[in-house]
Design an enzyme around this catalytic site. Structure first.
Site, PDB file in Angstrom:
ATOM      1  N   ARG A   1     -16.281  11.100   2.395  1.00 16.61           N
ATOM      2  CA  ARG A   1     -17.445  10.313   3.057  1.00 16.61           C
ATOM      3  C   ARG A   1     -17.521   9.040   2.473  1.00 16.61           C
ATOM      4  O   ARG A   1     -18.583   8.371   2.813  1.00 16.61           O
ATOM      5  CB  ARG A   1     -18.698  10.965   2.895  1.00 16.61           C
ATOM      6  CG  ARG A   1     -18.609  12.494   3.611  1.00 16.61           C
ATOM      7  CD  ARG A   1     -19.938  13.198   3.941  1.00 16.61           C
ATOM      8  NE  ARG A   1     -19.521  14.749   4.430  1.00 16.61           N
ATOM      9  CZ  ARG A   1     -19.469  15.596   3.673  1.00 16.61           C
ATOM     10  NH1 ARG A   1     -19.522  15.404   2.575  1.00 16.61           N
ATOM     11  NH2 ARG A   1     -19.193  16.884   4.317  1.00 16.61           N
TER      12      ARG A   1
ATOM     13  N   LYS B   1     -14.423  -5.060   8.742  1.00 12.87           N
ATOM     14  CA  LYS B   1     -13.455  -4.362   9.866  1.00 12.87           C
ATOM     15  C   LYS B   1     -12.414  -3.489   9.284  1.00 12.87           C
ATOM     16  O   LYS B   1     -11.508  -4.293   8.601  1.00 12.87           O
ATOM     17  CB  LYS B   1     -13.075  -5.162  11.090  1.00 12.87           C
ATOM     18  CG  LYS B   1     -14.060  -5.382  12.102  1.00 12.87           C
ATOM     19  CD  LYS B   1     -13.539  -6.400  13.203  1.00 12.87           C
ATOM     20  CE  LYS B   1     -14.726  -6.955  14.160  1.00 12.87           C
ATOM     21  NZ  LYS B   1     -14.350  -7.592  15.215  1.00 12.87           N
TER      22      LYS B   1
ATOM     23  N   GLU C   1      -6.067 -19.109  12.306  1.00 12.52           N
ATOM     24  CA  GLU C   1      -7.357 -18.399  12.037  1.00 12.52           C
ATOM     25  C   GLU C   1      -8.110 -19.424  11.392  1.00 12.52           C
ATOM     26  O   GLU C   1      -9.111 -19.624  11.598  1.00 12.52           O
ATOM     27  CB  GLU C   1      -7.268 -17.200  11.366  1.00 12.52           C
ATOM     28  CG  GLU C   1      -6.349 -16.014  12.059  1.00 12.52           C
ATOM     29  CD  GLU C   1      -7.044 -15.508  13.243  1.00 12.52           C
ATOM     30  OE1 GLU C   1      -8.200 -15.933  13.393  1.00 12.52           O
ATOM     31  OE2 GLU C   1      -6.446 -14.652  13.683  1.00 12.52           O
TER      32      GLU C   1
ATOM     33  N   LYS D   1     -17.109 -17.298   8.142  1.00 11.90           N
ATOM     34  CA  LYS D   1     -16.885 -15.919   8.472  1.00 11.90           C
ATOM     35  C   LYS D   1     -18.131 -15.244   7.969  1.00 11.90           C
ATOM     36  O   LYS D   1     -18.628 -14.167   8.616  1.00 11.90           O
ATOM     37  CB  LYS D   1     -15.621 -15.422   8.168  1.00 11.90           C
ATOM     38  CG  LYS D   1     -15.492 -13.855   8.595  1.00 11.90           C
ATOM     39  CD  LYS D   1     -14.248 -13.260   8.851  1.00 11.90           C
ATOM     40  CE  LYS D   1     -14.306 -11.950   9.561  1.00 11.90           C
ATOM     41  NZ  LYS D   1     -12.949 -11.149   9.853  1.00 11.90           N
TER      42      LYS D   1
ATOM     43  N   GLU E   1     -20.903  -6.517  15.166  1.00 13.75           N
ATOM     44  CA  GLU E   1     -20.501  -7.189  16.644  1.00 13.75           C
ATOM     45  C   GLU E   1     -21.289  -6.664  17.753  1.00 13.75           C
ATOM     46  O   GLU E   1     -20.681  -6.201  18.816  1.00 13.75           O
ATOM     47  CB  GLU E   1     -18.833  -6.820  16.818  1.00 13.75           C
ATOM     48  CG  GLU E   1     -18.255  -8.052  17.707  1.00 13.75           C
ATOM     49  CD  GLU E   1     -16.702  -8.129  17.868  1.00 13.75           C
ATOM     50  OE1 GLU E   1     -16.412  -8.055  16.619  1.00 13.75           O
ATOM     51  OE2 GLU E   1     -16.273  -7.999  19.019  1.00 13.75           O
TER      52      GLU E   1
ATOM     53  N   ARG F   1     -20.711 -12.184  16.596  1.00 14.02           N
ATOM     54  CA  ARG F   1     -19.447 -11.799  15.767  1.00 14.02           C
ATOM     55  C   ARG F   1     -18.304 -12.120  16.790  1.00 14.02           C
ATOM     56  O   ARG F   1     -17.185 -12.249  16.310  1.00 14.02           O
ATOM     57  CB  ARG F   1     -19.475 -10.666  14.903  1.00 14.02           C
ATOM     58  CG  ARG F   1     -18.204 -10.446  14.271  1.00 14.02           C
ATOM     59  CD  ARG F   1     -18.428  -9.163  13.155  1.00 14.02           C
ATOM     60  NE  ARG F   1     -16.991  -9.225  12.659  1.00 14.02           N
ATOM     61  CZ  ARG F   1     -16.913  -8.415  11.411  1.00 14.02           C
ATOM     62  NH1 ARG F   1     -17.947  -7.680  10.921  1.00 14.02           N
ATOM     63  NH2 ARG F   1     -15.839  -8.306  10.832  1.00 14.02           N
TER      64      ARG F   1
ATOM     65  N   ASN G   1     -13.533 -14.396  17.820  1.00 15.26           N
ATOM     66  CA  ASN G   1     -12.143 -14.121  18.722  1.00 15.26           C
ATOM     67  C   ASN G   1     -11.866 -14.982  19.543  1.00 15.26           C
ATOM     68  O   ASN G   1     -11.120 -14.686  20.704  1.00 15.26           O
ATOM     69  CB  ASN G   1     -12.580 -12.645  19.412  1.00 15.26           C
ATOM     70  CG  ASN G   1     -12.620 -11.253  18.431  1.00 15.26           C
ATOM     71  OD1 ASN G   1     -11.728 -11.424  17.529  1.00 15.26           O
ATOM     72  ND2 ASN G   1     -13.205 -10.505  18.589  1.00 15.26           N
TER      73      ASN G   1
ATOM     74  N   HIS H   1      -8.171 -14.894  21.000  1.00 16.10           N
ATOM     75  CA  HIS H   1      -7.775 -13.606  20.818  1.00 16.10           C
ATOM     76  C   HIS H   1      -7.665 -13.009  22.090  1.00 16.10           C
ATOM     77  O   HIS H   1      -6.696 -11.943  21.998  1.00 16.10           O
ATOM     78  CB  HIS H   1      -8.664 -12.772  19.848  1.00 16.10           C
ATOM     79  CG  HIS H   1      -8.476 -13.140  18.341  1.00 16.10           C
ATOM     80  ND1 HIS H   1      -8.643 -14.580  18.058  1.00 16.10           N
ATOM     81  CD2 HIS H   1      -8.022 -12.532  17.218  1.00 16.10           C
ATOM     82  CE1 HIS H   1      -8.703 -14.655  16.650  1.00 16.10           C
ATOM     83  NE2 HIS H   1      -8.149 -13.747  16.357  1.00 16.10           N
TER      84      HIS H   1
ATOM     85  N   HIS I   1      -4.008 -11.272  21.925  1.00 18.14           N
ATOM     86  CA  HIS I   1      -3.813  -9.814  22.091  1.00 18.14           C
ATOM     87  C   HIS I   1      -2.943  -9.580  23.317  1.00 18.14           C
ATOM     88  O   HIS I   1      -1.904  -8.725  23.121  1.00 18.14           O
ATOM     89  CB  HIS I   1      -4.995  -8.999  22.204  1.00 18.14           C
ATOM     90  CG  HIS I   1      -5.667  -9.060  20.848  1.00 18.14           C
ATOM     91  ND1 HIS I   1      -7.222  -9.124  20.833  1.00 18.14           N
ATOM     92  CD2 HIS I   1      -5.414  -9.160  19.545  1.00 18.14           C
ATOM     93  CE1 HIS I   1      -7.653  -8.860  19.490  1.00 18.14           C
ATOM     94  NE2 HIS I   1      -6.635  -9.206  18.528  1.00 18.14           N
TER      95      HIS I   1
ATOM     96  N   HIS J   1       0.605 -11.964  15.144  1.00 17.46           N
ATOM     97  CA  HIS J   1      -0.533 -12.033  15.537  1.00 17.46           C
ATOM     98  C   HIS J   1      -1.293 -13.283  15.290  1.00 17.46           C
ATOM     99  O   HIS J   1      -1.634 -13.900  16.396  1.00 17.46           O
ATOM    100  CB  HIS J   1      -1.653 -11.063  14.681  1.00 17.46           C
ATOM    101  CG  HIS J   1      -3.004 -11.332  15.030  1.00 17.46           C
ATOM    102  ND1 HIS J   1      -3.655 -10.748  16.046  1.00 17.46           N
ATOM    103  CD2 HIS J   1      -3.886 -11.812  14.224  1.00 17.46           C
ATOM    104  CE1 HIS J   1      -4.991 -11.144  16.099  1.00 17.46           C
ATOM    105  NE2 HIS J   1      -5.209 -11.755  14.804  1.00 17.46           N
TER     106      HIS J   1
END
Ligand code: NAD
Ligand code: GLY
Length: 358
Positions: free
Chosen positions: A119, A141, A183, A225, A235, A239, A243, A246, A250, A263
């Site tokens: 946990r 994330k 980035e 960031k 998010e 947030r 992206n 992105h 993506h 990426h």
């Protein structure tokens, strides 16, 4: 050493940035830890594991190593289970600490494992790619991939600290440096026009990994960031501006097949597409697009997007996590240093694709 603090509702932790950090990782281990489990891959292990072990042995704690195969396809259930198997076989308890030594793939899967093992146990990010140092190791994330979607299984779970050793970038392939720089420049476009201009003026030093320049770029990226995730950890709004580029990026990664473009390379090209779209939606200064194209090409990322045809492009972009009820939402800028999230018309998307594909 430079320190950037991340303060989010669930945690506060430092990002420690400097040269030679790998030799001082013992300082990052909490005093009540019972063991340290390093998760890494064979490539990074070959380069840095013995140094990391020497550093951690100063704690006097038992040290375990889990090596996962290198590559995005191993950010999977199978690898996650391998981590759990080794943790359980070695009776790793709740007071133990996982340490992610590698790029974003290792960081994401280790963070996810830490978030659910018993946990939740503590973990430390030791990012070794530029992309991981400026982005994936910061903000909590964590994820693995599902065959039906990248990063679709994961959690928000913050590390105890992030330990950035800028020296490890010296062994990185140039393509990986370019991917990380996309980035870096993204932060300037969405949040900080001065930083964007600084990147324009210092791009050669960044490409040659001049220590003072790359260290500053990492620190500023982490500050920006940290600011965003501090305001919106999970998010629910702001947030998503991280992206920029992105949604297009993506789509490129998945349309070409993962791994063809890195990426960050896809994001670099996606930044240009996002600026073309921004120019259609807002009264964006005419010089911005050329400046973005020039910087993306200087960092070595592709500037022309693949031609999948309009329908496939739309299908690919519909998978984005920012979308709601089948509508595609884009991060745009109305000036350098200021981003917004907006739904746009099909016509605007079509025109953007016509202007940016081969
Ligand atoms: P990666 O982890 O696959 O690393 C790229 C390559 O560089 C690998 O072959 C790796 O072994 C090698 N490598 C790592 N460090 C090295 C070093 N110092 N010297 C030489 N080689 C080295 O890729 P990445 O670009 O670091 O990360 C991509 C991953 O990050 C993706 O899975 C992406 O989804 C994830 N990501 C997560 C977030 C987040 O917020 N969690 C953000 C962006 C990206
Ligand atoms: N990489 C985007 C985010 O962390 O939100």
């Amino acid at each position: 050493m430079k320190v950037v603090n991340v303060d989010v509702p669930s945690a506060s932790y430092p990002i420690n940035i400097g040269q030679g950090r790998l030799d001082h990782l013992d300082m990052a281990i909490p005093s009540d830890a019972t063991s340290v489990v390093i998760v890494t891959n064979p490539k990074v292990a070959g380069l840095y594991l013995s140094r990391v072990k020497v550093s951690l042995q100063k704690t006097g704690l038992p040290i375990f190593v889990i090596e996962l195969p290198d590559g995005e396809i191993y950010k999977s259930w199978e690898s996650l289970n391998k981590i759990f198997d080794i943790l359980l076989i070695n009776k790793i308890d709740r007071q133990s600490v996982l340490l992610a030594l590698g790029g974003g793939v290792i960081g994401d899967i280790t963070g996810f494992a830490a978030s659910v093992y018993m946990r939740g146990i503590r973990f430390i990010q030791v990012p070794t790619t530029l992309l991981a140092q400026v982005d994936s190791s910061v903000g909590g994330k964590t994820a693995i991939n599902h065959p039906l979607g990248k990063n679709m299984i994961g959690s928000f779970y913050q590390p105890n600290s992030v330990e950035v050793d800028v020296d490890v970038l010296d062994t990185l392939d140039l393509r990986e440096v370019s991917a990380g720089l996309s980035e870096v420049i993204k932060y300037g476009l969405i949040l900080d026009s001065n930083f964007w201009e600084w990147c324009e003026n210092n791009i050669q030093d960044l490409l040659s990994l001049k220590k003072s320049s790359i260290e500053y770029a990492i620190k500023r990226s982490c500050e920006l960031k940290a600011y965003v995730v501090g305001k919106d950890e999970k998010e629910s709004g702001l947030r998503a501006i991280l992206n920029l580029g992105h949604t297009f990026g993506h789509a490129i990664e998945s349309g070409l097949g993962y791994g063809k473009w890195l990426h960050g390379e896809a994001v670099g090209c996606g930044l240009i597409q996002a600026i073309v779209l921004s120019s259609l939606v807002f009264d964006l200064d005419k010089t911005v697009l050329n400046r973005v194209k020039l910087l993306v090409s200087k960092i070595g990322c592709p500037v022309i997007a693949p031609d999948f045809g309009f329908d496939k492009w739309i299908d690919l972009m519909l998978v984005d996590k920012k979308n709601t009820q089948g509508n595609i939402r884009f991060v745009l800028i109305d000036r350098i240093g200021h981003a917004l999230i907006k739904q746009v018309s099909e016509n605007e998307i079509r025109t953007t694709l016509e202007k940016t594909i081969k």
